[in-house]
Design an enzyme around this catalytic site. Structure first.
Site, PDB file in Angstrom:
ATOM      1  N   ALA A 241       0.759  -1.314  -0.154  1.00 43.18           N
ATOM      2  CA  ALA A 241       0.042   0.018   0.050  1.00 43.18           C
ATOM      3  C   ALA A 241       0.898   1.167  -0.054  1.00 43.18           C
ATOM      4  O   ALA A 241       0.971   1.722  -1.104  1.00 43.18           O
ATOM      5  CB  ALA A 241      -0.942   0.138   1.084  1.00 43.18           C
ATOM      6  N   ARG A 242       1.180   1.755   1.021  1.00 36.57           N
ATOM      7  CA  ARG A 242       2.210   2.866   1.384  1.00 36.57           C
ATOM      8  C   ARG A 242       3.082   2.619   2.358  1.00 36.57           C
ATOM      9  O   ARG A 242       2.736   2.018   3.552  1.00 36.57           O
ATOM     10  CB  ARG A 242       0.964   4.173   1.589  1.00 36.57           C
ATOM     11  CG  ARG A 242       0.118   4.629   0.325  1.00 36.57           C
ATOM     12  CD  ARG A 242       1.589   5.135  -0.656  1.00 36.57           C
ATOM     13  NE  ARG A 242       0.622   5.665  -1.745  1.00 36.57           N
ATOM     14  CZ  ARG A 242       0.361   5.047  -2.809  1.00 36.57           C
ATOM     15  NH1 ARG A 242       0.833   3.782  -3.187  1.00 36.57           N
ATOM     16  NH2 ARG A 242      -0.238   5.682  -3.892  1.00 36.57           N
ATOM     17  N   GLU A 271      10.879   6.181   0.639  1.00 35.42           N
ATOM     18  CA  GLU A 271      10.190   6.732  -0.893  1.00 35.42           C
ATOM     19  C   GLU A 271       9.972   8.304  -0.543  1.00 35.42           C
ATOM     20  O   GLU A 271       9.824   8.962  -1.431  1.00 35.42           O
ATOM     21  CB  GLU A 271       9.012   5.908  -1.398  1.00 35.42           C
ATOM     22  CG  GLU A 271       9.323   4.499  -1.595  1.00 35.42           C
ATOM     23  CD  GLU A 271       8.156   3.811  -2.058  1.00 35.42           C
ATOM     24  OE1 GLU A 271       7.555   4.056  -2.828  1.00 35.42           O
ATOM     25  OE2 GLU A 271       7.571   2.876  -1.225  1.00 35.42           O
ATOM     26  N   HIS A 294       8.303  -0.888  -5.407  1.00 41.23           N
ATOM     27  CA  HIS A 294       6.958  -0.411  -5.701  1.00 41.23           C
ATOM     28  C   HIS A 294       6.634  -0.602  -7.072  1.00 41.23           C
ATOM     29  O   HIS A 294       6.130   0.194  -7.763  1.00 41.23           O
ATOM     30  CB  HIS A 294       7.309   1.293  -5.540  1.00 41.23           C
ATOM     31  CG  HIS A 294       5.786   1.882  -5.140  1.00 41.23           C
ATOM     32  ND1 HIS A 294       5.476   2.926  -4.242  1.00 41.23           N
ATOM     33  CD2 HIS A 294       4.562   1.444  -5.265  1.00 41.23           C
ATOM     34  CE1 HIS A 294       4.340   3.333  -4.160  1.00 41.23           C
ATOM     35  NE2 HIS A 294       3.579   2.165  -4.908  1.00 41.23           N
ATOM     36  N   ALA A 297       2.186  -2.445  -9.126  1.00 44.18           N
ATOM     37  CA  ALA A 297       1.239  -1.949 -10.322  1.00 44.18           C
ATOM     38  C   ALA A 297       1.975  -2.047 -11.726  1.00 44.18           C
ATOM     39  O   ALA A 297       1.282  -1.802 -12.725  1.00 44.18           O
ATOM     40  CB  ALA A 297       0.792  -0.688 -10.006  1.00 44.18           C
TER      41      ALA A 297
END
Length: 349
Positions: A241-242, A271, A294, A297
């Protein structure tokens, strides 16, 4: 549409496919693919560089650059900012609205690939794939004992589109599913066998904890030293997610001490906070961590989907239409329209 009426759309992301460029062209948009420095993403570009790239743009398809009030104030021609992704903590949505612009995200484009990635990390850590290959590279073929995902308890933190996708995939493993959600849908959860619990119960009961919540003031550092201490020593943590959801220094301590068994990480505090980079390096060096940059996606199919959705949002705004409502994160068109003078004269610094 005649050439003089073409609108400039700047893309500051790599992997922008030809079909989406053609789609924008067919809707009267001249597409400019920004040349990124080697090894750099748009989140690392200076404000001055972004202003130079975007000075005459009416549309911007963006990755991780910070969309600030100061930057937007220097781009009076810019009408729409579309993120090729769904997180938007780097976008000042209030400034977008105040300045009469529109900001959108690519809802639905990367749900499937991130859900797949989360499952891949769960399996890779549970089956100790990295440790096994490291041993084989060192000449040892000793077998390491892993753990099943089959019929384990998995705690899902955040039941948005990606969290629900993870639930659907885990049903094939006959997993027991727990969830914490800001807005639980009781009927959907009942149909899909998800039990809603408090965060403490999820942490103490789960064999895998998978994070799919947005980063907000309430969720920042949700997984801290106290939370990690509540997890089973055999448990693994997965974060696609983050980075700000997890206190990475506390996670490093928990992993190095054997307080939890392993972690699958696609996002890191560093990040957004470069001072945390030493912690990130230490985390990814651990044998019980599977790490990716990351990239959850970033499948070919997922990037094509998110490119197209971002492009459709840009076209809708430039043609005076509304993008899909679930994609819009800020819309200030009712507050201000660019003047003819603004559209005629780009602002440079």
């Amino acid at each position: 549409m005649s050439e003089h009426a073409m609108r400039t759309v700047v893309v500051t992301q790599r992997f922008f496919d030809e079909d989406t460029v053609a789609y924008l062209n067919s809707h009267g948009c001249e597409v400019r693919l920004a040349e990124m420095p080697p090894g750099k993403a748009d989140g690392e570009l200076s404000e001055d560089t972004l202003v130079q790239m975007l000075a005459d743009a009416e549309g911007w398809i963006v990755g991780h650059a910070r969309v600030t009030r100061q930057l937007l104030g220097k781009l009076p021609r810019l009408r729409v900012i579309a993120r090729r992704g769904v997180g938007y903590e780097r976008v000042d949505t209030q400034a977008v609205a105040d300045l009469g612009k529109v900001a959108a995200i690519a809802v639905g484009g990367n749900d499937a690939c991130v859900a797949d990635h989360a499952l891949a990390l769960m399996l890779a850590v549970s089956h100790r794939l990295r440790e096994s290959q490291m041993q084989m590279n060192a000449g040892s073929w000793n077998i390491l004992t892993g753990a099943d995902l089959y019929r384990k308890t998995v705690g899902i933190v955040g039941l948005g589109r990606i969290g629900r996708g993870v639930v659907q995939r885990l049903k094939g493993f006959e997993a027991r599913l727990l969830a914490v959600s800001a807005s639980p849908d009781d009927e959907w959860s009942r149909v899909n066998g998800v039990a809603h619990v408090e965060i403490d119960e999820l942490l103490t009961s789960s064999d895998v904890v998978s994070l799919h919540a947005p980063l907000t003031p309430e969720t920042r550092m949700l997984i801290n030293a106290r939370a990690l201490a509540r997890m089973k020593p055999t448990a693994i943590l997965v974060n696609t997610a983050r980075g700000g959801l997890v206190d990475d220094a506390a996670l490093l301590d928990a992993l190095a001490s054997g307080r939890i068994a392993g972690a699958g990480l696609d996002v890191f505090q560093s990040e957004s906070d470069p001072s945390c980079m030493s912690v990130t390096r230490a985390l990814i060096a651990l044998p019980n961590v599977i790490a990716t940059p990351h990239s959850g996606a970033s499948t070919r199919e997922g990037l094509v989907r998110t490119n197209r959705i971002a492009a459709q949002c840009v076209v809708a705004v430039l043609e005076g239409r509304a993008p899909p409502s679930d994609c819009v994160i800020a819309d200030g068109r009712h507050r201000a329209e660019p003047t003819p003078e603004q559209l005629k004269t780009p602002t440079h610094v």
